[in-house]
Design a protein around this motif. Structure first.
Motif, PDB file in Angstrom:
ATOM      1  N   VAL A 250      40.898  38.269  48.022  1.00 35.27           N
ATOM      2  CA  VAL A 250      42.215  38.469  47.419  1.00 35.27           C
ATOM      3  C   VAL A 250      42.589  37.282  46.530  1.00 35.27           C
ATOM      4  CG1 VAL A 250      44.658  38.905  47.867  1.00 35.27           C
ATOM      5  CG2 VAL A 250      42.924  39.954  49.323  1.00 35.27           C
ATOM      6  N   SER A 251      42.233  36.080  46.934  1.00 29.10           N
ATOM      7  CA  SER A 251      42.484  34.920  46.068  1.00 29.10           C
ATOM      8  C   SER A 251      41.788  35.085  44.727  1.00 29.10           C
ATOM      9  CB  SER A 251      42.006  33.632  46.745  1.00 29.10           C
ATOM     10  OG  SER A 251      42.811  33.297  47.852  1.00 29.10           O
ATOM     11  N   ARG A 252      40.567  35.620  44.752  1.00 24.93           N
ATOM     12  CA  ARG A 252      39.842  35.842  43.498  1.00 24.93           C
ATOM     13  C   ARG A 252      40.538  36.898  42.645  1.00 24.93           C
ATOM     14  NH1 ARG A 252      35.194  35.566  46.893  1.00 24.93           N
ATOM     15  NH2 ARG A 252      34.761  37.791  46.644  1.00 24.93           N
ATOM     16  N   LEU A 253      41.022  37.971  43.292  1.00 22.46           N
ATOM     17  CA  LEU A 253      41.706  39.025  42.540  1.00 22.46           C
ATOM     18  C   LEU A 253      43.013  38.526  41.944  1.00 22.46           C
ATOM     19  CD1 LEU A 253      41.167  42.097  44.907  1.00 22.46           C
ATOM     20  CD2 LEU A 253      39.959  41.585  42.784  1.00 22.46           C
ATOM     21  N   VAL A 254      43.752  37.744  42.726  1.00 18.38           N
ATOM     22  CA  VAL A 254      45.030  37.206  42.248  1.00 18.38           C
ATOM     23  C   VAL A 254      44.808  36.241  41.086  1.00 18.38           C
ATOM     24  CG1 VAL A 254      46.933  35.661  42.888  1.00 18.38           C
ATOM     25  CG2 VAL A 254      46.298  37.556  44.393  1.00 18.38           C
ATOM     26  N   GLY A 255      43.703  35.502  41.102  1.00 20.12           N
ATOM     27  CA  GLY A 255      43.465  34.472  40.106  1.00 20.12           C
ATOM     28  C   GLY A 255      42.569  34.878  38.959  1.00 20.12           C
ATOM     29  N   LEU A 256      42.371  36.181  38.732  1.00 18.15           N
ATOM     30  CA  LEU A 256      41.520  36.622  37.630  1.00 18.15           C
ATOM     31  C   LEU A 256      42.069  36.137  36.292  1.00 18.15           C
ATOM     32  CD1 LEU A 256      40.809  40.311  38.726  1.00 18.15           C
ATOM     33  CD2 LEU A 256      39.106  38.501  38.509  1.00 18.15           C
ATOM     34  N   PRO A 257      41.191  35.796  35.361  1.00 17.35           N
ATOM     35  CA  PRO A 257      41.667  35.396  34.023  1.00 17.35           C
ATOM     36  C   PRO A 257      42.374  36.549  33.322  1.00 17.35           C
ATOM     37  CG  PRO A 257      39.276  35.691  34.048  1.00 17.35           C
ATOM     38  CD  PRO A 257      39.723  35.766  35.472  1.00 17.35           C
ATOM     39  N   ASP A 258      43.170  36.223  32.327  1.00 16.88           N
ATOM     40  CA  ASP A 258      44.025  37.216  31.684  1.00 16.88           C
ATOM     41  C   ASP A 258      43.257  38.426  31.167  1.00 16.88           C
ATOM     42  OD1 ASP A 258      46.191  35.658  32.230  1.00 16.88           O
ATOM     43  OD2 ASP A 258      46.357  34.805  30.211  1.00 16.88           O
ATOM     44  N   ASP A 259      42.053  38.223  30.662  1.00 21.16           N
ATOM     45  CA  ASP A 259      41.312  39.346  30.079  1.00 21.16           C
ATOM     46  C   ASP A 259      40.753  40.288  31.141  1.00 21.16           C
ATOM     47  OD1 ASP A 259      39.538  37.416  30.977  1.00 21.16           O
ATOM     48  OD2 ASP A 259      38.031  37.843  29.438  1.00 21.16           O
ATOM     49  N   GLU A 260      40.770  39.884  32.422  1.00 21.60           N
ATOM     50  CA  GLU A 260      40.311  40.740  33.516  1.00 21.60           C
ATOM     51  C   GLU A 260      41.422  41.074  34.506  1.00 21.60           C
ATOM     52  OE1 GLU A 260      37.010  38.384  35.197  1.00 21.60           O
ATOM     53  OE2 GLU A 260      35.742  40.074  34.624  1.00 21.60           O
ATOM     54  N   ALA A 261      42.557  40.428  34.368  1.00 21.54           N
ATOM     55  CA  ALA A 261      43.595  40.490  35.399  1.00 21.54           C
ATOM     56  C   ALA A 261      44.075  41.917  35.657  1.00 21.54           C
ATOM     57  CB  ALA A 261      44.775  39.617  34.991  1.00 21.54           C
ATOM     58  N   LEU A 262      44.302  42.190  36.935  1.00 28.81           N
ATOM     59  CA  LEU A 262      44.909  43.448  37.342  1.00 28.81           C
ATOM     60  C   LEU A 262      46.417  43.371  37.145  1.00 28.81           C
ATOM     61  CD1 LEU A 262      42.997  43.891  40.722  1.00 28.81           C
ATOM     62  CD2 LEU A 262      42.630  45.261  38.671  1.00 28.81           C
ATOM     63  N   THR A 263      47.029  44.489  36.795  1.00 26.92           N
ATOM     64  CA  THR A 263      48.484  44.522  36.808  1.00 26.92           C
ATOM     65  C   THR A 263      48.966  44.391  38.247  1.00 26.92           C
ATOM     66  OG1 THR A 263      48.666  46.918  37.106  1.00 26.92           O
ATOM     67  CG2 THR A 263      48.453  46.101  34.840  1.00 26.92           C
ATOM     68  N   GLU A 264      50.237  44.110  38.431  1.00 29.53           N
ATOM     69  CA  GLU A 264      50.745  43.958  39.792  1.00 29.53           C
ATOM     70  C   GLU A 264      50.569  45.250  40.591  1.00 29.53           C
ATOM     71  OE1 GLU A 264      52.259  41.092  42.473  1.00 29.53           O
ATOM     72  OE2 GLU A 264      51.471  40.985  40.423  1.00 29.53           O
ATOM     73  N   ARG A 265      50.763  46.388  39.943  1.00 26.58           N
ATOM     74  CA  ARG A 265      50.597  47.664  40.636  1.00 26.58           C
ATOM     75  C   ARG A 265      49.135  47.898  41.007  1.00 26.58           C
ATOM     76  NH1 ARG A 265      53.989  53.062  39.020  1.00 26.58           N
ATOM     77  NH2 ARG A 265      53.710  54.158  41.008  1.00 26.58           N
ATOM     78  N   GLU A 266      48.225  47.567  40.091  1.00 26.46           N
ATOM     79  CA  GLU A 266      46.797  47.711  40.375  1.00 26.46           C
ATOM     80  C   GLU A 266      46.373  46.777  41.500  1.00 26.46           C
ATOM     81  OE1 GLU A 266      45.024  48.936  35.971  1.00 26.46           O
ATOM     82  OE2 GLU A 266      45.319  46.822  36.498  1.00 26.46           O
ATOM     83  N   LEU A 267      46.899  45.574  41.492  1.00 27.84           N
ATOM     84  CA  LEU A 267      46.569  44.604  42.537  1.00 27.84           C
ATOM     85  C   LEU A 267      47.033  45.110  43.898  1.00 27.84           C
ATOM     86  CD1 LEU A 267      45.430  41.796  43.174  1.00 27.84           C
ATOM     87  CD2 LEU A 267      47.690  40.850  42.667  1.00 27.84           C
ATOM     88  N   HIS A 268      48.262  45.601  43.967  1.00 31.39           N
ATOM     89  CA  HIS A 268      48.774  46.150  45.216  1.00 31.39           C
ATOM     90  C   HIS A 268      47.923  47.328  45.677  1.00 31.39           C
ATOM     91  CE1 HIS A 268      52.779  44.364  46.368  1.00 31.39           C
ATOM     92  NE2 HIS A 268      52.553  43.750  45.212  1.00 31.39           N
ATOM     93  N   ALA A 269      47.595  48.225  44.759  1.00 29.15           N
ATOM     94  CA  ALA A 269      46.827  49.418  45.128  1.00 29.15           C
ATOM     95  C   ALA A 269      45.448  49.055  45.659  1.00 29.15           C
ATOM     96  CB  ALA A 269      46.698  50.345  43.921  1.00 29.15           C
ATOM     97  N   THR A 270      44.800  48.097  45.011  1.00 27.37           N
ATOM     98  CA  THR A 270      43.443  47.710  45.407  1.00 27.37           C
ATOM     99  C   THR A 270      43.432  47.052  46.784  1.00 27.37           C
ATOM    100  OG1 THR A 270      42.815  47.433  43.086  1.00 27.37           O
ATOM    101  CG2 THR A 270      41.433  46.351  44.741  1.00 27.37           C
ATOM    102  N   VAL A 271      44.328  46.104  47.000  1.00 30.13           N
ATOM    103  CA  VAL A 271      44.338  45.394  48.283  1.00 30.13           C
ATOM    104  C   VAL A 271      44.890  46.287  49.388  1.00 30.13           C
ATOM    105  CG1 VAL A 271      45.152  43.335  49.489  1.00 30.13           C
ATOM    106  CG2 VAL A 271      44.502  43.185  47.088  1.00 30.13           C
ATOM    107  N   LEU A 272      45.860  47.151  49.072  1.00 27.30           N
ATOM    108  CA  LEU A 272      46.359  48.108  50.066  1.00 27.30           C
ATOM    109  C   LEU A 272      45.223  48.970  50.577  1.00 27.30           C
ATOM    110  CD1 LEU A 272      49.220  49.379  51.167  1.00 27.30           C
ATOM    111  CD2 LEU A 272      48.569  51.236  49.648  1.00 27.30           C
ATOM    112  N   LEU A 273      44.380  49.437  49.670  1.00 25.50           N
ATOM    113  CA  LEU A 273      43.249  50.270  50.077  1.00 25.50           C
ATOM    114  C   LEU A 273      42.275  49.484  50.940  1.00 25.50           C
ATOM    115  CD1 LEU A 273      41.621  52.911  49.879  1.00 25.50           C
ATOM    116  CD2 LEU A 273      40.574  51.995  47.791  1.00 25.50           C
ATOM    117  N   LEU A 274      41.927  48.268  50.500  1.00 26.85           N
ATOM    118  CA  LEU A 274      40.959  47.467  51.253  1.00 26.85           C
ATOM    119  C   LEU A 274      41.484  47.095  52.632  1.00 26.85           C
ATOM    120  CD1 LEU A 274      39.789  45.061  48.411  1.00 26.85           C
ATOM    121  CD2 LEU A 274      38.496  46.959  49.387  1.00 26.85           C
ATOM    122  N   LEU A 275      42.768  46.768  52.708  1.00 26.11           N
ATOM    123  CA  LEU A 275      43.331  46.313  53.977  1.00 26.11           C
ATOM    124  C   LEU A 275      43.830  47.477  54.825  1.00 26.11           C
ATOM    125  CD1 LEU A 275      44.120  43.981  55.793  1.00 26.11           C
ATOM    126  CD2 LEU A 275      46.221  43.716  54.478  1.00 26.11           C
TER     127      LEU A 275
END
Length: 437
Positions: A250-275
Motif C-alpha cells: 500500500v505504501s508503494r501504491l500511495v507513493g506512485l509517481p504522478d504519471d502512474e498514480a491512482l486516483t483516490e477512488r481507484e486507490l480505495h477500490a484496489t486496496v478495498l479489494l485486496l484487504l
C-alpha cells in the motif's frame, strides 16, 4: 455521522439497494417460482447446504442453457473458453441499462459506499483499466514474493494453534484459526495493523455479502455501513502512509509517481479489494478442507503421515468444494459457444462449482480423492485475464495451515454441526466446532 446526514443518506441508500439488489432479487424470486433452476439456486436457502443436485439438473439440459441470468453453463470446457476469451469481459455497460436505472446509478453514486463489485474495482473492469491496476499490484503476488512469505505464514499458524491448544473443550476452528490466519497475513502484506483483525473480518464479510444478488434491505444496509467504515479507515491509513511510508504494497501504491498514480477512488477500490476480499477464499478453503477430511478420515491420516501430499490435497478441496461457486461474464463481441451464436451484450453465468465436477474432465467427479492426478485442472480461481491474483498466496496459506494443523492435532475431529455461511456465491463455513484431541 449526524442525524441530518443520516436522513440525507437514507433515500440514496434505498435507491442503491433497489437497483443493485431489490429489483434483481424480486426478479430472481419470480423466476424461481416459475421453476427456473438458476433462480432457485440463488433464492432458495436450502440450496446452500448442497447445490450439486441442482447443478446436475442443469447439466442434464446441456452444456449451455438459457436461464433467468442469461445463458448458464456447467461445462468445464465452455467455462474455460469463456473465462479465457478476449471477446468476453467482466464489465457491464451501464448505457445499456434502462434510463431510469442509469439515473438511479448516477444520483446514488458515492465513492464512500463502493463495494468490491463496483467499478473501479479490479474484478469488475476490463482492459485497459484492469491491465493497469493488475500491473501495479502483481509484484506482491509473484511466485518469489509468495514463497518469501512462507515463514511469516508458518509463525502465524503456530501462534494461533498455541492459543487454541490452551483453550479447554471444543473450539471454533473458523473464528480461532481459519479466519484470523489469512487476515493477519494480508494485513502484514499490505502494511495495515494486525490488531484491527476483528474489524477486517467484519468488513470482509460485508464485502463478500455484496457479491450475492438480491441481498435483503437490512443486510445491505449493514454491509454498506461496514464498507463505509472500511473506506474511512483506508483514508486515514493512506494519509499516514503519505507521511510515513513503509516497504509494504500500500505504501508503494500511495507513493506512485504522478504519471502512474491512482486516483483516490481507484486507490480505495484496489486496496478495498485486496484487504476486504483478499482473505475470503482462504477462510472458506480451510473450513471446507477440514470438513471434507474429517468425513474421509483415511485421507486425513495419510496426509498426516506423508505431508508431501498437502499441495495436491488443497487442489482437490478447491475442485470438489470450490470457495467461489459462481461468476458472470458479458459478451463484448458476437461469438459462437457450443455451436450457437451468442450476440454481444449477452450475459453468461458460469457455475464454477459445477464445472469443477464435470464428468468429462474428472473421473468419478463427486468422489473426494486427495491423490487425484488432475485435481489442479479445476477453475476455482477462474482463468484468463481475471485469474485470481492471490491464488498462489491462498494455496501457500492453505498448505501451511492444514499441514501444521495435522502435525499439531492429528486426532482433531469435527464435533457438533458445522454452520454454513448464508451466501451462495462464496461457499464456506461460518462456524466449525472441533475437538483438538
Amino acid at each position: 455521522m449526524t442525524i441530518p446526514e443520516r436522513a440525507r443518506l437514507a433515500p440514496r441508500t434505498v435507491l442503491r439497494w433497489g437497483v443493485r439488489h431489490g429489483i434483481p432479487g424480486a426478479f430472481l424470486q419470480r423466476a424461481a417460482a416459475r421453476g427456473d433452476l438458476v433462480g432457485r439456486l440463488l433464492r432458495d436457502p436450502a440450496q446452500r447446504a448442497d447445490p450439486h443436485p441442482l447443478y446436475e439438473q442443469l447439466r442434464a439440459q446441456g452444456p449451455l442453457v438459457p436461464s433467468s441470468l442469461g445463458l448458464v453453463t456447467t461445462s468445464h470446457a465452455i467455462a474455460s473458453e469463456v473465462l479465457r476469451s478476449a471477446d468476453v469481459g467482466v464489465g457491464f455497460d451501464r448505457s445499456l441499462a434502462p434510463r431510469w436505472a442509469q439515473w438511479v446509478l448516477r444520483v446514488t453514486d458515492d465513492p464512500s459506499a463502493d463495494g468490491v463489485a463496483e467499478p473501479p474495482s479490479m474484478i469488475v473492469v476490463d482492459a485497459p483499466e484492469h491491465t493497469r491496476y493488475r500491473r501495479l499490484v502483481s509484484r506482491a503476488f509473484t511466485p518469489r514474493a509468495v514463497a518469501a512469505s512462507e515463514p511469516m505464514v508458518q509463525r502465524t499458524a503456530d501462534a494461533l494453534l498455541d492459543r487454541l491448544a490452551a483453550t479447554p473443550g471444543p473450539v471454533d476452528l473458523v473464528t480461532g484459526y481459519a479466519a484470523p490466519l489469512p487476515v493477519l497475513v494480508i494485513a502484514d502484506l499490505l502494511g495495515v495493523p494486525g490488531d484491527r483483525r476483528e474489524d477486517f473480518l467484519r468488513w470482509g464479510a460485508a464485502a463478500a455479502a455484496t457479491l450475492d444478488p438480491g441481498l435483503p434491505y437490512r443486510r445491505y444496509v449493514a454491509a454498506e455501513r461496514s464498507i463505509r467504515e472500511m473506506h474511512g479507515f483506508l483514508a486515514d491509513h493512506f494519509a499516514k502512509l503519505r507521511r510515513e511510508p513503509g516497504e509494504d504494497l500500500v505504501s508503494r501504491l500511495v507513493g506512485l509517481p504522478d504519471d502512474e498514480a491512482l486516483t483516490e477512488r481507484e486507490l480505495h477500490a484496489t486496496v478495498l479489494l485486496l484487504l476486504g476480499a483478499g482473505f475470503e477464499t482462504t477462510v472458506n478453503l480451510l473450513g471446507n478442507a477440514v470438513v471434507l477430511l474429517d468425513a474421509h478420515r483415511e485421507q486425513w491420516e495419510a496426509l498426516a503421515a506423508d505431508p508431501s501430499g498437502w499441495p495436491n490435497a488443497v487442489e482437490e478441496v478447491l475442485r470438489i468444494d470450490s470457495p467461489v461457486q459462481i461468476t458472470g461474464r458479458t459478451v463484448l463481441r458476437d461469438l459462437t459457444l457450443d455451436g450457437r451464436p451468442v450476440p454481444a451484450g449477452s450475459r453468461v453465468t458460469i457455475l464454477l462449482g459445477a464445472a469443477n465436477r464435470d464428468p468429462g474432465v474428472f473421473e468419478r467427479p463427486d468422489r473426494f480423492d486427495v491423490r487425484r492426478d488432475n485435481a489442479r485442472e479445476h477453475l476455482a480461481f477462474s482463468a484468463g485475464a481475471h485469474y485470481c491474483l492471490g491464488a498462489g498466496l491462498a494455496r501457500l496459506e492453505a498448505v501451511v495451515a492444514l499441514r501444521t494443523l495435522a502435525e499439531r492435532f492429528p486426532r482433531l475431529r469435527v464435533t457438533g454441526t458445522p454452520e454454513r455461511r448464508d451466501l451462495q456465491t462464496l461457499r464456506g463455513f461460518e462456524h466449525l466446532p472441533v475437538t483438538l484431541a
